[in-house]
Structure formats: structure tokens, C-alpha cells
Design an enzyme around this catalytic site. Sequence first.
Site, mmCIF file in Angstrom:
data_model
loop_
_atom_site.group_PDB
_atom_site.id
_atom_site.type_symbol
_atom_site.label_atom_id
_atom_site.label_comp_id
_atom_site.label_asym_id
_atom_site.label_seq_id
_atom_site.Cartn_x
_atom_site.Cartn_y
_atom_site.Cartn_z
ATOM 1 N N GLU A 51 36.899 38.980 41.972
ATOM 2 C CA GLU A 51 36.738 37.369 41.940
ATOM 3 C C GLU A 51 35.559 36.931 41.954
ATOM 4 O OE1 GLU A 51 38.184 35.661 46.699
ATOM 5 O OE2 GLU A 51 38.767 36.939 45.890
ATOM 6 N N THR A 52 34.764 37.918 42.325
ATOM 7 C CA THR A 52 33.311 37.314 41.733
ATOM 8 C C THR A 52 33.243 37.109 40.420
ATOM 9 O OG1 THR A 52 32.819 39.536 43.523
ATOM 10 C CG2 THR A 52 31.363 38.373 40.978
#
Length: 140
Positions: free
Chosen positions: A63-64
Amino acid sequence: MEYTEQELLDKVNARNKGTLMETLEIEFVEIKDDKIVARMPVGPRVHQPDGVLHGGATVALAETVGSFAAFLFLGNKDVQVRGIDIAANHVKGISEGYVYATATMLHKGRTLQLFDIPVTNEKGELISQIKLSTIALNKR
């Protein structure tokens, strides 16, 4: 202002101070026009109790890198990007070394974006296959 890849990497990585990215030691290592790559060391800090990489840490890495890719690829500094859906298939365990998440955009909408994010080990073997949907919201 245009940055070299290394200048942009330095700038992005410096912003991770005091965040989950610093806690997990996530580091961006490649920024290209069509993909973003980040890596995370695998060791006791990100293990589940039986000594292998925790799926939640893998998802946080994905997700980062995907959220940053959405922000960068959209090229609009007046938006904030949020993950709205993530699906992960964990296919191989790993206990040490690094994992690499490579985000490539499958759909570049003004509001919604879709990313393919394979997570691999240092040999290029697939550890997890992740799909991320993001939303770009106007800053308030």
C-alpha cells in the site's frame, strides 16, 4: 522543478521519518515513469510468531508503494491519495533478506486508480501478489 531519480528517492525517503514506513524500514529504491519500487528488510521486526514474514507487513509495503505511485503518476499536487481496497495472495514464505514491491498502474483515472503490485524476494521469486485500488481526493 525536475529532480533526478536519486534526488527524488532521497526526498521521498526523508519523508518517512516518524511513520509506519520508518518502523518497517521501508525504503523507495526505484522511481521510473511506469513503476515505483520499494523494499523492506525481513527479520524479527516483521515476522509472525513462527518466524516468517507477516502478511500484514507485506500489505503495508504494497500500500505504501502503490499510494505513492498514484500520487506521483497523477502529477497533481492538489490531491491526497488513499487506499480504498487491497487484496493480497501470499504464495511463498520468507524469513530473511529483503522483499521488493513493484507498483505498476493498471488504470489511471482522475479519481480511481488500480495497481498491480507483485512482492518478490531478492531472487525475483514471487512472495505475494497484490492488487490495490486508490482514490484521489481534492485537498481541503
